[in-house]
Write an enzyme that holds these catalytic residues in place. Structure first.
Site, PDB file in Angstrom:
ATOM      1  N   PRO A 259      -8.162   5.418 -68.028  1.00 36.31           N
ATOM      2  CA  PRO A 259      -7.440   6.681 -68.228  1.00 36.31           C
ATOM      3  C   PRO A 259      -6.385   6.535 -69.322  1.00 36.31           C
ATOM      4  O   PRO A 259      -5.809   5.466 -69.490  1.00 36.31           O
ATOM      5  CB  PRO A 259      -6.746   6.931 -66.894  1.00 36.31           C
ATOM      6  CG  PRO A 259      -7.318   5.980 -65.933  1.00 36.31           C
ATOM      7  CD  PRO A 259      -7.943   4.866 -66.709  1.00 36.31           C
ATOM      8  N   GLU A 260      -6.177   7.592 -70.064  1.00 34.82           N
ATOM      9  CA  GLU A 260      -5.146   7.570 -71.090  1.00 34.82           C
ATOM     10  C   GLU A 260      -3.950   8.398 -70.609  1.00 34.82           C
ATOM     11  O   GLU A 260      -3.948   8.930 -69.512  1.00 34.82           O
ATOM     12  CB  GLU A 260      -5.724   8.091 -72.415  1.00 34.82           C
ATOM     13  CG  GLU A 260      -6.874   7.220 -72.904  1.00 34.82           C
ATOM     14  CD  GLU A 260      -7.364   7.593 -74.296  1.00 34.82           C
ATOM     15  OE1 GLU A 260      -6.565   8.074 -75.099  1.00 34.82           O
ATOM     16  OE2 GLU A 260      -8.568   7.385 -74.558  1.00 34.82           O
TER      17      GLU A 260
END
Ligand SMILES: [Zn+2]
Length: 293
Positions: free
Chosen positions: A2-3
């Site tokens: 995930p960013e």
């Protein structure tokens, strides 16, 4: 992985059930994730109240009434599932679907808000640590983390300073967490497209010889902030109608302009280019060779 926008939407989804709530009971169903859970993990949480739920780069930070901070990272496959009498939801919007297999429910927080917050992580690259508040910035995981891209301090001068004299490409520079925190492959590609800068361009060209920002640095900062704000806004809106316990189904990907779109026509107005995929540093880069220079 995930960013930043995904982690931020998870944070926003957890705030209503976690911020201001007390850990009534904590279950640790295994001794470790990527690292062992902290010594006396359950005892150090139970009875404590979350006095603030924040985020630093891709880490969630729960400030506890005890003076410690619960530092949490989703790793590759981690997610939080919120169970309440009203139903079940998984805050956040992920490019890859999340698991709902209960065998991977590793940590359960029973909060005084009435919610059960369940950390599920099939691949166990996630992380939970307890750190004294005053030492958080000096923690080895935090010390290397660069500026928050959405913070006021992050501007063209700061980005130019970080890239001054760098011998790497823009793609590599923006992927470096010391230059700017929280960006990964997806949003680096998207930000470069918005700024109309080639991922292959030398990072040093963001600064003049004396280290002053060039107009490219300003365009790139604006592109980074805009793409993150748009993604967070999209993730936030998806929380309202997101009630599936098995995770979001690639919500953000509909908004991508270049990422994973090789062969599609460039969405820049007036550009006749076609999105191309190249490999940089072992990762796919997507960009338009016509309007990104
Ligand atoms: Zn283009």
């Amino acid at each position: 992985m995930p960013e930043l926008p995904e982690v931020e939407t998870v944070r926003r989804g957890l705030v209503p059930v976690m911020d201001g709530a007390r850990f009534d009971k904590v279950e640790a169903n295994r001794p470790d994730l990527r690292q062992p859970l902290p010594k006396d993990f359950v005892r150090r949480l139970e009875g404590n109240t979350v006095v603030g739920l924040g985020r630093r780069a891709k880490y969630l930070t729960a400030d506890l009434s005890s003076g410690e901070v619960l530092l949490m990272h989703l790793g590759m496959s981690g997610s939080f599932r919120v169970e309440q009498d009203a139903g079940v939801r998984t805050p956040g919007a992920f490019h890859h679907p999340r698991s709902a297999a209960h065998a991977h429910d590793h940590v359960v927080f029973h909060m005084s808000s009435g919610a059960r917050i369940i950390f599920n992580d099939p691949r166990r690259f996630g992380l939970m640590l307890l750190v004294a508040r005053g030492t958080l910035e000096d923690h080895p995981l935090m010390r290397q983390v660069g500026p928050e891209p959405l913070g006021n301090a992050f501007d063209a001068a700061m980005l130019a300073h970080a890239c001054h004299g760098k011998k790497t490409s823009l793609k590599a520079a923006l992927s470096d967490q010391k230059v700017v925190a929280g960006l990964g492959n997806i949003y680096v590609c998207e930000a470069l497209h918005r700024a109309r800068l080639s991922p292959r361009r030398s990072a040093a060209t963001l600064a003049t010889r004396s280290g002053q920002p060039t107009p490219r640095a300003a365009a790139l900062v604006a592109g980074i902030k805009a793409v993150l704000e748009d993604a967070i806004a999209a993730g936030g809106s998806s929380l309202r109608d997101h009630r599936r316990p098995d995770g979001e189904l690639g919500y953000f990907q509909h908004n991508f302009r270049v990422y994973d779109r090789a062969g599609s026509s460039c969405p820049t107005r007036g550009c006749m280019g076609t999105i191309r995929r190249i490999v940089q540093g072992g990762r796919s880069t997507y960009y338009c060779p016509v309007c990104q220079r």
